[in-house]
Motif scaffolding. Structure first.
Motif, PDB file in Angstrom:
ATOM      1  N   SER A 163       2.213 -55.892   2.784  1.00 28.34           N
ATOM      2  CA  SER A 163       2.725 -55.127   3.954  1.00 28.34           C
ATOM      3  C   SER A 163       3.722 -55.022   3.868  1.00 28.34           C
ATOM      4  O   SER A 163       3.691 -53.281   4.153  1.00 28.34           O
ATOM      5  N   TYR A 164       5.116 -55.136   4.275  1.00 30.83           N
ATOM      6  CA  TYR A 164       6.033 -55.605   4.375  1.00 30.83           C
ATOM      7  C   TYR A 164       6.695 -55.077   3.116  1.00 30.83           C
ATOM      8  O   TYR A 164       7.501 -53.984   3.344  1.00 30.83           O
ATOM      9  N   LEU A 165       5.996 -55.634   1.919  1.00 27.79           N
ATOM     10  CA  LEU A 165       6.391 -54.830   0.767  1.00 27.79           C
ATOM     11  C   LEU A 165       6.320 -53.530   0.249  1.00 27.79           C
ATOM     12  O   LEU A 165       6.865 -52.641  -0.229  1.00 27.79           O
ATOM     13  N   THR A 166       5.478 -52.554   1.314  1.00 27.11           N
ATOM     14  CA  THR A 166       4.950 -51.505   0.369  1.00 27.11           C
ATOM     15  C   THR A 166       6.030 -50.704   1.374  1.00 27.11           C
ATOM     16  O   THR A 166       6.399 -49.784   0.926  1.00 27.11           O
ATOM     17  N   LYS A 167       6.314 -51.416   2.535  1.00 25.09           N
ATOM     18  CA  LYS A 167       6.930 -50.775   3.208  1.00 25.09           C
ATOM     19  C   LYS A 167       8.902 -50.360   2.424  1.00 25.09           C
ATOM     20  O   LYS A 167       8.869 -49.395   2.201  1.00 25.09           O
ATOM     21  N   VAL A 168       8.863 -51.271   2.179  1.00 27.65           N
ATOM     22  CA  VAL A 168      10.606 -51.754   0.983  1.00 27.65           C
ATOM     23  C   VAL A 168      10.067 -51.018  -0.099  1.00 27.65           C
ATOM     24  O   VAL A 168      11.175 -50.102  -0.322  1.00 27.65           O
TER      25      VAL A 168
ATOM     26  N   ALA B 143      14.110 -38.590   6.470  1.00 23.30           N
ATOM     27  CA  ALA B 143      12.834 -39.071   5.861  1.00 23.30           C
ATOM     28  C   ALA B 143      12.728 -40.394   5.397  1.00 23.30           C
ATOM     29  O   ALA B 143      11.897 -41.159   5.922  1.00 23.30           O
ATOM     30  N   ALA B 144      14.457 -40.553   4.975  1.00 24.93           N
ATOM     31  CA  ALA B 144      13.729 -42.138   4.432  1.00 24.93           C
ATOM     32  C   ALA B 144      14.436 -42.761   5.312  1.00 24.93           C
ATOM     33  O   ALA B 144      13.905 -44.325   5.548  1.00 24.93           O
ATOM     34  N   GLU B 145      15.557 -42.228   6.427  1.00 28.03           N
ATOM     35  CA  GLU B 145      15.321 -43.031   7.455  1.00 28.03           C
ATOM     36  C   GLU B 145      14.329 -43.669   8.266  1.00 28.03           C
ATOM     37  O   GLU B 145      14.644 -44.778   8.647  1.00 28.03           O
ATOM     38  N   ALA B 146      13.522 -42.720   8.251  1.00 29.65           N
ATOM     39  CA  ALA B 146      12.357 -43.181   8.986  1.00 29.65           C
ATOM     40  C   ALA B 146      11.659 -44.500   8.612  1.00 29.65           C
ATOM     41  O   ALA B 146      11.225 -45.075   9.003  1.00 29.65           O
ATOM     42  N   LEU B 147      11.182 -44.444   7.459  1.00 31.09           N
ATOM     43  CA  LEU B 147      10.760 -45.614   6.298  1.00 31.09           C
ATOM     44  C   LEU B 147      11.745 -46.496   6.822  1.00 31.09           C
ATOM     45  O   LEU B 147      11.576 -47.467   6.744  1.00 31.09           O
ATOM     46  N   LEU B 148      13.055 -46.474   6.697  1.00 28.24           N
ATOM     47  CA  LEU B 148      13.843 -47.871   6.731  1.00 28.24           C
ATOM     48  C   LEU B 148      14.132 -48.256   8.338  1.00 28.24           C
ATOM     49  O   LEU B 148      13.414 -49.740   8.082  1.00 28.24           O
ATOM     50  N   SER B 149      13.430 -47.793   9.012  1.00 29.31           N
ATOM     51  CA  SER B 149      13.450 -47.704  10.517  1.00 29.31           C
ATOM     52  C   SER B 149      12.944 -48.973  10.957  1.00 29.31           C
ATOM     53  O   SER B 149      13.280 -50.500  11.440  1.00 29.31           O
ATOM     54  N   PRO B 150      11.164 -48.891  10.418  1.00 25.16           N
ATOM     55  CA  PRO B 150      10.774 -50.739  10.815  1.00 25.16           C
ATOM     56  C   PRO B 150      10.690 -51.379  10.318  1.00 25.16           C
ATOM     57  O   PRO B 150      11.333 -52.812  10.273  1.00 25.16           O
ATOM     58  N   ILE B 151      11.653 -51.383   8.447  1.00 26.28           N
ATOM     59  CA  ILE B 151      11.942 -52.582   8.086  1.00 26.28           C
ATOM     60  C   ILE B 151      13.509 -53.330   8.391  1.00 26.28           C
ATOM     61  O   ILE B 151      13.145 -54.107   8.721  1.00 26.28           O
ATOM     62  N   ILE B 152      14.353 -52.561   8.899  1.00 27.29           N
ATOM     63  CA  ILE B 152      15.764 -52.931   9.696  1.00 27.29           C
ATOM     64  C   ILE B 152      14.309 -53.615  11.208  1.00 27.29           C
ATOM     65  O   ILE B 152      15.473 -54.680  11.593  1.00 27.29           O
TER      66      ILE B 152
END
Lengths: 815, 63
Positions: A269-274, A344-353
């Motif tokens: 699940s995390y790797l998919t987000k990454v 868009a990229a920042e939105a994807l990065l937000s949960p990772i952070i």
């Protein structure tokens, strides 16, 4: 402020050596262009400020006071280029001398060298607005609103106000940033506290309830309030045995949680987000243009953030706040497509952070257990992973450079860290089971420690919150207060400006004007004959614009200096004003600023006469430069010496020069006498008036007034006055007859048809004498001022001179 | 409420007058009374408009 008593100019600008006595009174210098008038203005400005505006400022290129201040022949000897002023300082009641050479322009010699005297000169040197040229007038009237605001604020000496506003905003913005940081720290400390206390909510009630459960086990009294209390209050100060210093149960939970969270970084699940975020970053990376745009966008946003309402934070260029935001905003808008991708990229990065922060927080909690164990447990990998996570979080938050963000998403080798956590778990688990009391004590010790950390973070946050609120409130009050003050000032200036302008334009008694301040701008609208409000340059003539500029300047100076407005140097400022309004300008300066010394220059000799006849300057308080040579500088033509000068020409048998000078002089004096005595000049379609028009008109006017004065004296029964006027009238008639019947033939054709060549000096001398005798009838022997008709509108009250030594009543006694 | 003028308007410059009014406005806010007293010293007495001086006036001495 000061008044100038005397100026001595040596080897300065176009002047070789010149001394002028102003006697603390208004003074005028007239002369054609290029005769050195402005050299006097430059000299006064230089003596008082060490600078020459004409040689500095925008568009002045490589001109400098040091190189171009001295006379062209003294360029290599700037110490010879010197100006000395003798001045009077009314506020101190002191006479002072200030002398300044171009070589040491920043170090004037002041005598007496008192601190209070120095302070007066320092103030003047910082604000040289006492000198006004037409170039400056345009700044107030025709400039764009932003530029005008700067110029007017500079004149009002308010630049520092804008500096303070900018600094207060900067402090407010920095405080808001600091608050955000401390809010984050408080949140992290709160989460750590909730974890160790195994609670879901951070309220005093919940904390007390959890702590009291343990305190009951230890036989400690329950706490009723949390504020200022220690959770372990009453537990004693003796440190617990080493083996029980770790709250085993909580520690096991936290280590287990750390293992789980850290392992999640390798889960699908995390790797998919990454993977998704990485793909978005790769798109941006591949598009070089977008990448550059993003870097620029980032810079632009920082620039907006750091903008202090005054200067660009990047290059230091001065900007109007609105204009700066508009330009930067447009640039950011152009980068919209890149910005969208970035968002868009920042939105994807937000949960990772978020996940990484969570892992970091738990590692920070379990890391200390390593050193608390006996023997201590190696936690170096946990520590190293914590540092790496911290760096990656910061990198992802910064977003750029994009490659760094891509690198920060790369998978980490967590095996060693997980091993260390597992080992830690084993060691903690192997700790002897603590008693319920030990567990309760460890709980309270650990919770109290984290509560302290939370309280410290909270205190920091509260302090930051208070500072941020104080800074913002102060900035807001400053903005509201200064805006209101400026608006009030502009209202007062506007009111006085209107009054002054109406004073010199009696055909515009309904004239309206509006100064409209807004952030960094000052709008200026003026009424155009009741047809609406327009910028001054829209419909008004150059002459009206000049007059507006002068009126605005005077209104501003009056507001700034009030009764201390003692000196103004006006350098050919009203060149476009027609003669009809000049008289009113003179009256304005004289009546509204009776205690101000005006030093005026004009290229028009008639203007000089206007100033004298209107009483703005005394009869002898004016000089006229005839010509200028590089070797000698300006040569003066003092009107009181015209007759001697004519005689000098005749002594050299130069009848041509004598006749030309006589005609020229008589032409402009008679024109002035016509104006002063309300003489009627026959209208000429070609507008080419000369002595033939002015002299008979002036003579007839004086004759007519003397006749009226006689009638008035008769009606009042004043025999003495009647005899005096009759005698004067008879002499005047003879003098006029002499000139118009005989001598007139000499001067008139002599000039127009060059017949003077047939005359010799002895032939011409009686002509000169006749004209001089006639001229003397038009001026007062005591004050040197011209006779004029006093009265309002068409009313003629008296025939008088400025000192009133001559004052003939023209009103008949009512029977 | 009528303001208490901080500066004598007849003897001061325009900027002093404006800053004086600003200090009066601050004084009217209970929570900014102390700040107004410190700012008065900084802006009107010391005529120090630097960032460091303004910070100290706003937040008090940090040390």
């Amino acid at each position: 402020m000061i008044k100038v008593e005397k100026v001595v100019i040596e080897e300065f600008r176009g002047v070789r050596n010149l001394t002028l006595d102003f006697n603390n009174e208004s003074f005028a210098v007239s002369g054609p262009n290029g005769t050195g008038k402005s050299g006097i203005v430059d000299a006064i400005e230089f003596a008082l400020t060490g600078n020459i505006s004409r040689l500095s400022g925008q568009g002045r290129g490589d001109l400098s006071v040091l190189k171009h201040g001295p006379h062209v022949d003294s360029q290599d000897n700037p110490e010879k280029a010197k100006v000395t002023l003798e001045v009077f300082i009314p506020t101190l009641g002191k006479k002072v001398q200030i002398s300044r050479s171009v070589k040491n322009s920043k170090k004037p010699t002041v005598t007496p060298d008192d601190p209070e005297v120095k302070e007066v000169f320092e103030k003047m040197s910082k604000h040289p607005e006492f000198v006004l040229s037409r170039r400056e007038i345009i700044k107030y009237v025709l400039a764009e609103p932003g530029k005008r605001a700067d110029e007017v604020q500079a004149l009002l000496q308010l630049e520092e106000l804008e500096d303070i506003r900018g600094t207060l905003l900067k402090i407010s913005n920095a405080s808001a940033k600091e608050l955000k940081l401390f809010e984050g720290e408080e949140k992290t400390a709160g989460e750590a506290l909730m974890r160790i206390m195994e609670i879901d909510e951070l309220t005093p009630e919940v904390v007390l309830e959890a702590a009291n459960t343990k305190r009951v086990i230890l036989g400690l009294p329950e706490l009723t309030i949390l504020k200022g209390m220690s959770l372990k209050d009453g537990l004693g100060t003796t440190p617990p045995p080493v083996t029980t210093r770790i709250p085993k149960a909580q520690a096991l939970i936290e280590v287990q949680k750390a293992v789980g969270l850290l392992s999640s970084l390798d889960q699908e699940s995390y790797l998919t987000k990454v993977h998704g975020a990485n793909a978005a970053l790769e798109v941006l990376k591949e598009d070089e243009a977008n990448l550059k745009a993003l870097e620029k966008e980032s810079l632009l946003r920082v620039a907006l953030e750091l903008f202090d309402e005054h200067n660009c934070p990047v290059c230091g260029t001065e900007w109007e706040p609105e204009h700066f935001r508009e330009v930067v905003g447009q640039q950011i808008a152009r980068l919209k497509s890149a910005t969208k991708l970035k968002e868009a990229a920042e939105a994807l990065l937000s949960p990772i952070i978020g996940t990484l922060e969570e892992v970091l927080s738990i590692l920070r909690s379990v890391h200390p257990y390593g050193s608390l164990l006996v023997p201590s447990q190696n936690v170096s990998e946990i520590r190293a992973t914590g540092i790496t996570l911290k760096t990656r979080i910061e990198t992802l938050r910064q977003f750029l450079p994009i490659q760094n963000s891509i690198d920060a998403l790369k998978s980490m080798d967590l095996k060693k860290t997980l091993d260390e956590l597992q080992a830690l778990h084993v060691v903690i688990k192997a700790l002897p089971e603590a008693s319920e009391r030990d567990i309760a004590r460890d709980y309270l010790v650990g919770a109290d420690e984290r509560l302290s950390t939370y309280r410290a973070a909270s205190a920091k946050m509260t302090g930051a919150k208070k500072r941020s609120a104080t800074a913002k409130q102060t900035y807001d009050v400053f903005t509201i207060s200064t805006d209101a003050a400026l608006e009030k000032i502009y209202k007062e200036v506007e009111s006085e400006f209107k009054e002054f302008y109406r004073f010199i334009n009696d055909d515009e008694s309904e004239f309206e004007a509006k100064l409209t301040p807004s952030i960094g701008k000052l709008g200026f609208g003026v009424d155009f004959y009741g047809r609406g409000s327009y910028p001054p340059g829209a419909f008004h003539s150059e002459g009206h614009q000049d007059a507006m500029g002068l009126c605005l300047y005077l209104a501003l100076m009056k507001h700034i200096l009030k009764d201390n407005f003692k000196l103004a140097v006006l350098d050919d400022v009203l060149m476009s004003v027609d003669s009809g309004h000049r008289r009113e300008v003179c009256k304005l300066l004289k009546t509204k600023f009776p205690d101000t010394q005006f030093i005026l220059t004009t290229h028009d000799p008639v203007w000089l006469r206007h100033m004298k006849s209107a009483g703005l300057i005394k009869a002898k308080a004016g000089i006229e430069f005839q010509n200028w040579t590089v070797d000698k500088g300006p040569s003066q033509w003092k009107d009181i010496d015209v007759w001697s000068e004519i005689e000098e020409y005749l002594a050299k048998n130069d009848v041509r020069a004598a006749a030309a000078l006589l005609r020229h002089f008589m032409e402009y004096t008679m024109a002035e006498h016509c104006a002063d005595l309300k003489g009627r000049v026959e209208y000429r379609g070609d507008n080419r008036y000369d002595l033939g028009n002015f002299l008979p008109a002036a003579a007839n006017a004086l004759k007519s007034h003397l006749k009226e004065a006689k009638k008035s004296a008769e009606s009042w029964g004043s025999t003495e006055s009647l005899a005096q006027i009759t005698q004067l009238e008879d002499s005047f008639k003879i003098s006029v007859a002499n000139v118009l019947n005989d001598e007139w033939q000499y001067i008139n054709p002599a000039v127009h048809y060059n017949e003077w060549e047939t005359y010799t000096a002895p032939d011409f001398k009686p002509v000169v004498l006749a004209f001089k005798e006639l001229s003397d009838f038009f001026v007062c022997k005591d004050c040197g001022g011209s006779l004029f008709i006093s009265g309002v509108g068409f009313s003629k009250d008296s025939l008088r001179c400025p000192c009133q030594k001559i004052n003939h009543n023209l009103k008949l006694k009512e029977s | 409420m009528k303001k208490t003028p901080i500066a004598n308007h007849q003897e001061t410059t325009v900027i002093e007058r404006i800053l004086g009014d600003f200090i009066s406005d601050l004084q009217e806010k209970e929570e900014l009374k102390l700040v107004s007293e410190r700012l008065k010293v900084t802006l009107l007495d010391n005529i120090d408009f630097s960032e460091a001086a303004l910070k100290e006036a706003l937040f008090g001495k940090m040390s």
